[in-house]
Design a protein around this motif. Structure first.
Motif, short mmCIF file in Angstrom:
data_model
loop_
_atom_site.label_atom_id
_atom_site.label_comp_id
_atom_site.label_asym_id
_atom_site.label_seq_id
_atom_site.Cartn_x
_atom_site.Cartn_y
_atom_site.Cartn_z
N HIS A 62 0.84 -1.19 0.00
CA HIS A 62 0.00 0.00 0.00
C HIS A 62 0.88 1.25 0.00
CE1 HIS A 62 -2.70 -3.21 1.44
NE2 HIS A 62 -3.63 -2.52 0.79
N GLY A 63 0.37 2.30 -0.62
CA GLY A 63 1.23 3.45 -0.92
C GLY A 63 1.35 4.50 0.15
N GLY A 64 1.33 4.14 1.42
CA GLY A 64 1.58 5.11 2.48
C GLY A 64 3.06 5.12 2.84
N MET A 65 3.60 6.28 3.15
CA MET A 65 5.03 6.38 3.42
C MET A 65 5.43 5.63 4.69
SD MET A 65 6.36 7.75 0.89
CE MET A 65 8.00 7.71 1.59
N THR A 66 4.52 5.55 5.67
CA THR A 66 4.87 4.82 6.90
C THR A 66 5.09 3.34 6.60
OG1 THR A 66 3.62 6.38 8.26
CG2 THR A 66 4.11 4.22 9.21
N VAL A 67 4.19 2.76 5.81
CA VAL A 67 4.30 1.35 5.46
C VAL A 67 5.56 1.11 4.63
CG1 VAL A 67 3.25 -0.52 4.12
CG2 VAL A 67 1.83 0.92 5.58
N LEU A 68 5.81 1.96 3.65
CA LEU A 68 6.97 1.78 2.78
C LEU A 68 8.27 1.93 3.56
CD1 LEU A 68 5.81 3.68 -0.43
CD2 LEU A 68 5.97 1.21 -0.09
N ASN A 69 8.31 2.87 4.47
CA ASN A 69 9.52 3.04 5.29
C ASN A 69 9.76 1.84 6.20
OD1 ASN A 69 10.62 5.55 4.46
ND2 ASN A 69 8.98 6.64 5.53
N LEU A 70 8.67 1.22 6.70
CA LEU A 70 8.83 0.02 7.51
C LEU A 70 9.39 -1.14 6.67
CD1 LEU A 70 5.57 0.12 9.67
CD2 LEU A 70 7.92 0.35 10.50
N LEU A 71 8.90 -1.27 5.44
CA LEU A 71 9.42 -2.31 4.55
C LEU A 71 10.89 -2.07 4.20
CD1 LEU A 71 6.45 -2.91 2.06
CD2 LEU A 71 7.29 -4.49 3.82
N LEU A 72 11.21 -0.80 3.93
CA LEU A 72 12.60 -0.47 3.60
C LEU A 72 13.51 -0.72 4.80
CD1 LEU A 72 14.72 0.71 1.69
CD2 LEU A 72 14.04 2.99 2.48
N LYS A 73 13.03 -0.32 5.98
CA LYS A 73 13.82 -0.55 7.20
C LYS A 73 14.09 -2.03 7.40
CE LYS A 73 13.66 0.08 12.22
NZ LYS A 73 12.82 0.53 13.37
N ARG A 74 13.09 -2.88 7.12
CA ARG A 74 13.27 -4.32 7.29
C ARG A 74 14.32 -4.84 6.30
NH1 ARG A 74 14.35 -8.49 9.92
NH2 ARG A 74 13.28 -10.44 9.41
N CYS A 75 14.31 -4.35 5.08
CA CYS A 75 15.32 -4.77 4.09
C CYS A 75 16.72 -4.36 4.52
CB CYS A 75 14.99 -4.17 2.72
SG CYS A 75 13.48 -4.79 1.97
N LEU A 76 16.84 -3.18 5.10
CA LEU A 76 18.14 -2.72 5.57
C LEU A 76 18.60 -3.56 6.77
CD1 LEU A 76 17.71 1.17 5.31
CD2 LEU A 76 18.65 -0.42 3.62
N GLU A 77 17.65 -3.96 7.64
CA GLU A 77 17.99 -4.83 8.77
C GLU A 77 18.53 -6.18 8.29
OE1 GLU A 77 14.59 -3.26 11.96
OE2 GLU A 77 14.37 -5.17 10.90
N LEU A 78 18.04 -6.63 7.15
CA LEU A 78 18.44 -7.94 6.61
C LEU A 78 19.78 -7.89 5.88
CD1 LEU A 78 14.96 -9.16 5.35
CD2 LEU A 78 16.27 -10.10 7.27
N GLY A 79 20.37 -6.69 5.77
CA GLY A 79 21.71 -6.60 5.19
C GLY A 79 21.84 -5.79 3.93
N ALA A 80 20.75 -5.25 3.42
CA ALA A 80 20.85 -4.38 2.25
C ALA A 80 21.31 -3.00 2.70
CB ALA A 80 19.50 -4.29 1.54
#
Length: 447
Positions: A84-102
């Motif tokens: 979904h296109g809300g910035m809060t959701v997208l930032n949470l997804l991006l944060k999770r990817c960075l936690e995984l090593g990206a």
């Protein structure tokens, strides 16, 4: 060369929307997929999945697209998380990817990786940004032609022809007594002229493409109350400037984007040029002079019924000599004359009425002519200043090749080599790393 380090970025614009995308690219993204949705989905199929955080809580539910290397945009594993296109959701997804090593992708890094892996040449990669930034429909179509490789194919055809001629030349260098026979039997000069003709056509089309990309800066200048703001409104087809009978109403530069036959023009309405004691108006007049210095073309607006006044002549004298200008005779509706275009020496006049619109189409055609637009737009491709510089250098080298041959076949071969090297910079075979950094740094993040 890239090392396959995983990168991630939000690939959709900031703000609220129905869909938002987080994009990843790297050598092996299967561990990311397992951590995010618990499995590795089938490549190149849309998969509905719940996307989870480190504690197993669902961040969002959306579509996951997995492209396994090398069948992807970058040539690496690529994953797109469409939520979904809300910035809060997208930032949470991006944060999770960075936690995984990206790590967070740099501007243009996805396209840079596509270039480095051979998925795109440099001209195609640049056209990605041009397509995103296209300000007219024609510019978008031309950028897509470049992205599909039409520009690159023309450049590569020239390079292939040059390579053949270079090979024949280099093979003959070992037999100096046969140089004259080579030039005749191999039709060296005929080949050269055909290459020059093809390059001239390519350069002409590239200039048209560059005009579609950059547009032309046009400054409106003239005495106060001659109708500059009315003309801007007429060209822009909207009320972008205040129009009154009071001289000096426009006190600052007003800019408007105008499209004529798909070509973008950036029209700047300036404060009326005159001597004034008003401090605010003086600032506007100084800004008007700076706008004129930066313009590609000047429209000098005058009143038809008054002829060229001493004030008009003073304005014309202030214009830089290198700057093309068109004199607009406005308010023909008050004089009862028909619209027309008149050319006297190097000066072109357009008679029109900004109030009624009579003659404005003639001015639009003159703007296209002054800007150098000679095409219908069909078959054009997007080009940049560096492409024009490379094509021009290649053209100069080929022009110097024939005279160089009379001094020695080695000089002929060297001019061919330099022309070939100039063309190779367009598609990226020979490109400095600092230029690559400059090109891709101007892309948006996520692309």
């Amino acid at each position: 060369m890239q090392n396959g380090e995983p990168i991630a970025a939000i690939a959709t614009p900031p703000g609220r929307g129905g869909i938002g995308i987080v994009r990843l690219s790297g050598r092996d993204l299967k561990p990311f997929l397992i951590a995010l949705l618990g499995r590795v989905p089938k490549p190149r199929f849309a998969t509905l999945a719940a996307l989870k955080d480190a504690e197993g809580r669902v961040i969002d539910e959306g579509i996951v697209l997995y492209f396994s290397a090398p069948h992807s945009y970058t040539g690496e594993d690529v994953v797109e998380l469409q939520g979904h296109g809300g910035m809060t959701v997208l930032n949470l997804l991006l944060k999770r990817c960075l936690e995984l090593g990206a790590r967070l992708a740099e501007p243009g890094e996805f396209s840079k990786r596509a270039f480095l892996s051979g998925k795109l040449d440099l001209a195609q990669a640049e056209s990605v940004a041009d397509l995103i930034d296209a300000s007219t429909a024609e510019a978008a179509r031309s950028a897509m032609r470049s992205l599909r490789g039409e520009f690159s194919r023309e450049v590569n055809a020239l390079k292939d022809g040059l390579m053949e001629l270079r090979a024949l030349t280099e093979a003959t260098l070992d037999f100096p007594d046969e140089e004259i026979d080579f030039l005749q039997q191999a039709d060296a000069f005929g080949r050269l002229e055909r290459l020059r003709a093809r390059l001239a056509g390519l350069l002409a089309n590239a200039r048209q493409g560059a005009l579609l990309r950059e547009g032309a800066q046009v400054a409106l200048v003239g005495r106060p109350n001659v109708g500059k703001s009315s003309l801007l409104n007429r060209l822009a087809r909207e009320e972008v400037a205040i129009v009154t009978e009071i001289p000096g109403t426009t006190r600052d530069t007003i800019r408007s984007h105008v499209e004529i036959q798909g070509v973008p023009f950036h029209i700047i309405d300036t404060a009326g040029l005159r001597e004034t004691q008003d401090a605010v108006e003086r600032i506007g007049i100084e800004r008007a002079r700076r706008a004129v210095e930066a313009a590609d073309l000047v429209l000098v607006v005058t009143e038809y019924g008054q002829g060229v006044t001493p004030e008009d002549e003073a304005i014309l004298r202030q214009l830089p000599d290198r700057l093309p200008r068109v004199v607009v005779r406005n308010k023909i509706d008050l004089a009862g004359v028909a619209p027309a275009v008149r050319a006297e020496g190097t000066t072109t006049e357009v008679w029109l009425s900004a109030k009624t619109g009579e003659g404005v189409e003639l001015l639009q055609q003159e703007l296209l002519r002054q800007a150098g637009w000679t095409s219908s737009g069909e078959g054009l491709f997007m080009a940049r200043e560096r492409h024009l510089a490379a094509l021009t250098e290649a053209q100069e080298r080929l022009a110097a090749a024939a005279p160089a041959a009379s001094l020695g076949l080695e000089l002929f071969a060297e001019e061919l080599r330099l022309a070939h090297a100039a063309l190779a910079t367009i598609t990226g075979e020979f490109t400095a790393d600092d230029l690559l950094g400059q090109i891709f740094s101007r892309f948006c993040i996520g692309k």
